[in-house]
Every structure is written in structure tokens, then in C-alpha cells.
Design a protein around this motif. Sequence first.
Motif, PDB file in Angstrom:
ATOM      1  N   UNK A   1      10.257  52.741  23.085  1.00  0.00           N
ATOM      2  CA  UNK A   1       9.974  52.932  21.659  1.00  0.00           C
ATOM      3  C   UNK A   1       8.759  53.838  21.537  1.00  0.00           C
ATOM      4  N   UNK A   2       8.975  55.036  21.022  1.00  0.00           N
ATOM      5  CA  UNK A   2       7.872  55.980  20.956  1.00  0.00           C
ATOM      6  C   UNK A   2       6.780  55.491  20.010  1.00  0.00           C
ATOM      7  N   UNK A   3       7.132  54.641  19.045  1.00  0.00           N
ATOM      8  CA  UNK A   3       6.110  54.108  18.141  1.00  0.00           C
ATOM      9  C   UNK A   3       5.092  53.259  18.906  1.00  0.00           C
ATOM     10  N   UNK A   4       5.491  52.702  20.068  1.00  0.00           N
ATOM     11  CA  UNK A   4       4.525  51.967  20.889  1.00  0.00           C
ATOM     12  C   UNK A   4       3.440  52.902  21.416  1.00  0.00           C
ATOM     13  N   UNK A   5       3.828  54.137  21.764  1.00  0.00           N
ATOM     14  CA  UNK A   5       2.848  55.137  22.202  1.00  0.00           C
ATOM     15  C   UNK A   5       1.932  55.495  21.037  1.00  0.00           C
ATOM     16  N   UNK A   6       2.506  55.661  19.833  1.00  0.00           N
ATOM     17  CA  UNK A   6       1.681  55.962  18.657  1.00  0.00           C
ATOM     18  C   UNK A   6       0.633  54.863  18.456  1.00  0.00           C
ATOM     19  N   UNK A   7       1.092  53.610  18.550  1.00  0.00           N
ATOM     20  CA  UNK A   7       0.188  52.488  18.305  1.00  0.00           C
ATOM     21  C   UNK A   7      -0.934  52.457  19.333  1.00  0.00           C
ATOM     22  N   UNK A   8      -0.608  52.706  20.589  1.00  0.00           N
ATOM     23  CA  UNK A   8      -1.640  52.710  21.629  1.00  0.00           C
ATOM     24  C   UNK A   8      -2.654  53.828  21.380  1.00  0.00           C
ATOM     25  N   UNK A   9      -2.172  54.981  20.919  1.00  0.00           N
ATOM     26  CA  UNK A   9      -3.098  56.073  20.615  1.00  0.00           C
ATOM     27  C   UNK A   9      -3.979  55.696  19.430  1.00  0.00           C
ATOM     28  N   UNK A  10      -3.381  55.115  18.410  1.00  0.00           N
ATOM     29  CA  UNK A  10      -4.146  54.728  17.221  1.00  0.00           C
ATOM     30  C   UNK A  10      -5.216  53.703  17.547  1.00  0.00           C
ATOM     31  N   UNK A  11      -4.940  52.844  18.534  1.00  0.00           N
ATOM     32  CA  UNK A  11      -5.883  51.791  18.898  1.00  0.00           C
ATOM     33  C   UNK A  11      -6.889  52.241  19.953  1.00  0.00           C
ATOM     34  N   UNK A  12      -6.850  53.508  20.354  1.00  0.00           N
ATOM     35  CA  UNK A  12      -7.834  54.038  21.278  1.00  0.00           C
ATOM     36  C   UNK A  12      -7.550  53.772  22.738  1.00  0.00           C
ATOM     37  N   UNK A  13      -6.299  53.436  23.076  1.00  0.00           N
ATOM     38  CA  UNK A  13      -5.948  53.105  24.452  1.00  0.00           C
ATOM     39  C   UNK A  13      -5.521  54.321  25.273  1.00  0.00           C
ATOM     40  N   UNK A  14      -5.299  55.459  24.615  1.00  0.00           N
ATOM     41  CA  UNK A  14      -4.865  56.673  25.302  1.00  0.00           C
ATOM     42  C   UNK A  14      -5.806  57.815  24.933  1.00  0.00           C
ATOM     43  N   UNK A  15      -5.911  58.779  25.840  1.00  0.00           N
ATOM     44  CA  UNK A  15      -6.756  59.953  25.581  1.00  0.00           C
ATOM     45  C   UNK A  15      -5.984  61.066  24.882  1.00  0.00           C
ATOM     46  N   UNK A  16      -4.760  61.249  25.318  1.00  0.00           N
ATOM     47  CA  UNK A  16      -3.878  62.295  24.795  1.00  0.00           C
ATOM     48  C   UNK A  16      -2.514  61.653  24.617  1.00  0.00           C
ATOM     49  N   UNK A  17      -1.823  61.963  23.523  1.00  0.00           N
ATOM     50  CA  UNK A  17      -0.521  61.324  23.343  1.00  0.00           C
ATOM     51  C   UNK A  17       0.321  62.059  22.319  1.00  0.00           C
ATOM     52  N   UNK A  18       1.618  61.954  22.536  1.00  0.00           N
ATOM     53  CA  UNK A  18       2.568  62.302  21.493  1.00  0.00           C
ATOM     54  C   UNK A  18       2.315  61.368  20.317  1.00  0.00           C
TER      55      UNK A  18
ATOM     56  N   UNK B   1      -2.342  59.732  29.407  1.00  0.00           N
ATOM     57  CA  UNK B   1      -1.505  60.570  28.552  1.00  0.00           C
ATOM     58  C   UNK B   1      -0.193  59.842  28.267  1.00  0.00           C
ATOM     59  N   UNK B   2       0.133  59.673  26.994  1.00  0.00           N
ATOM     60  CA  UNK B   2       1.358  59.001  26.600  1.00  0.00           C
ATOM     61  C   UNK B   2       2.343  59.967  25.968  1.00  0.00           C
ATOM     62  N   UNK B   3       3.582  59.944  26.445  1.00  0.00           N
ATOM     63  CA  UNK B   3       4.605  60.823  25.891  1.00  0.00           C
ATOM     64  C   UNK B   3       5.973  60.247  26.238  1.00  0.00           C
ATOM     65  N   UNK B   4       6.935  60.479  25.386  1.00  0.00           N
ATOM     66  CA  UNK B   4       8.296  60.035  25.672  1.00  0.00           C
ATOM     67  C   UNK B   4       8.865  60.872  26.817  1.00  0.00           C
ATOM     68  N   UNK B   5       9.780  60.267  27.559  1.00  0.00           N
ATOM     69  CA  UNK B   5      10.346  60.952  28.721  1.00  0.00           C
ATOM     70  C   UNK B   5      11.573  61.772  28.283  1.00  0.00           C
ATOM     71  N   UNK B   6      11.318  62.865  27.587  1.00  0.00           N
ATOM     72  CA  UNK B   6      12.371  63.807  27.200  1.00  0.00           C
ATOM     73  C   UNK B   6      12.728  64.683  28.404  1.00  0.00           C
ATOM     74  N   UNK B   7      13.844  65.395  28.306  1.00  0.00           N
ATOM     75  CA  UNK B   7      14.153  66.320  29.397  1.00  0.00           C
ATOM     76  C   UNK B   7      13.091  67.415  29.498  1.00  0.00           C
TER      77      UNK B   7
END
Length: 332
Positions: free
Chosen positions: A38-55, A8-14
Motif C-alpha cells: 500500500x503506497x499510502x503506508x509510505x506516505x504515512x511514514x514520510x509524513x511522520x518523519x520516518x523516511x528521508x526521501x520518499x514517493x 528511501x521509500x518508493x513503490x516497486x514499479x518496473x
Amino acid sequence: MSDTELSLGVYRYEHTEPLFDGRVTIAGADVALHTSPLISDVFERMAKGELDVAEFGLTYFLRTFDLPESPFLALPIFPNRNFRHSALFVNVDSGIERPEDLAGKTVGEFALWGSDPGVWMKGVLAEEYGVTPEEVRWVIGGTDHPIPEFDWIPRPVPEGVEVRHTEGAQTLAAMLEAGEIDALLSVDVPAALLDGSTRKIRRLFVDYESVERDYFRRTGIHPMMHVVAIRRELAARPGLARSIYRAFDEAKTLVQQRYRDDARKQHMSVVTPWFSALFAENRALLGEDWWPYGLAANRRAVETFLRYHHEQGLSARRLTCAEVFVPELLDT
């Protein structure tokens, strides 16, 4: 061992911190949490199939629906939202005094033509000020640092809209200060404006807070930038999507309750002076749940974004909430 292992990828917000520090867990799942500065790094990982759930940026998510088969559905969790009138900057010599003056001008846009704030503000500019995207020349790039084109997602540009990317070491903030572009639409405030080293850049909406508060009073929309996406095959597992939704909602609610409790002590735990007055003003305007998850509280905002996305040529057709959200959570 739980039934499901999730990355699961997500930015570390409060309001996601309780997921990271263990105060909140996702029932029925073993979760490996991932984040990035960089939250766009999480987006890219999700787009490339590296994460199951993500922001996932809302436009990044919606663009996948024009692929032969979109791999994702959305959970009605909106971890990032912001009013975006404050994201428009102009060169003081550009002749731009009102939003209507953007017609015929050259405008920079951060990262992507049709970024999440870009979709919102292009929609607002067209709907409220009569300025449509094809009336503007667009330059895409980084605000204070060069960035490459995001070649890992679809990048549609409708016919009649002029778009180019910055070249080499060009940055949009430097171009704005030099008058090479007239305005800038950016999530990042130009560093020179923040540190006071330029007199050439100002916000288009100087009193942006009043404009944004008026926008909310009139529309009831607190614009979301990001959603939480899940891979379709996981969304089909009974109860999993709702378990993830409940965890995010619980984490957010814990943080909101802390602010409510701290109001009794005038928010002495917060470093910002007069924060209690701001908190009371926001609570009066935005309501007791000022950062709502779920579809019912956000339907108008989501449907507005879906309409803007299609009108701006970023979706081949106008998508619906029933198509993009996990069916199990349409009742939230």
C-alpha cells in the motif's frame, strides 16, 4: 562508507526496479530502500518523519505547505501518473449519462477528499464540464474494503462543500451498487465490475481511452499522481538532490529502452497480445520519452495541479514551482 545515509521509500514499479536490484545506485549515498504493498503506508511514514526521501502523493506533499513550516521539498520525479477519466464510475440507475449530470448527486471518493486523482478530475469536471465540487455531496472511504480516515495529514474542506466519511464496515463499491451513492471516483476499480458480478455499475466515460487520448492531444498533460519528496535539511546538501534525481531518471530510462529494444522482436517478452501495436500508438502520441521526469517537460501539468489544488481549497494560496521544488533542480 558514503557521505550520506538515506532511508528511501518508493513503490516497486518496473521503472524503479533497477534501484531495488542494484542496477542503479545513488552516488554519494548509502541507501536503505523501503516499500509497501500500500503506497499510502509510505506516505504515512514520510509524513511522520520516518523516511528521508520518499514517493509522496502530490496532494499529501502540498498540504504540508500550510503547516507552520513544511518539512519537505520536491524532486521533479513522478513515479506514478495516470489519466483519470477512467476512475469515474456510476450506478446505472442514477440518471448520470454525462459528466454534467453529476451536479446535485452523491459521489464517493477513495481515501481522502482531494485525493490525487480527485484533484485532477474535480479540476477537469469544473473546467471542461462546469461541475464544481460544491455542487456534489461527497462520501469518503475505501472502495472494496473499509479504511479509516487519514488523520496523519491536514484534511481541509472548504466552506460550502459537503463531505462525510463512511461508517463502520461500509464500502463505496457496495454503496454504489446499492444506489446509496450515485457515482464513485476511485483509483481502485470496483471488484464487482472487474469480475462481472454486477450490472449496476459502469464507467461514466465508457470509451475512456478515447476521451483520455483526446485530453492529452488538447492539453499535453499526462497527469502525475505522485512526486518524490526530500526533507529540507537533506535538500540543502550540495549535489545530493541531483544525485537522487539522476538515479531515478536512469532507472526509468533503462526500462523505457528495454521496451524500445523489444519492439524489434514484437515484444515477445511481454505476456499481453498485440502489445507492439499499443506501444507504437502510445509512442506516436506521447513521444519518445513517454514518462518524462524534470520540470521543463512537466511544468504545465504541475502548474495545472497547483491551480486546481488552490481552487479546491486544499492550499491556502496558489503555490509555485519555485516554492515547492528543490532549487538545484529547477533547471531540469
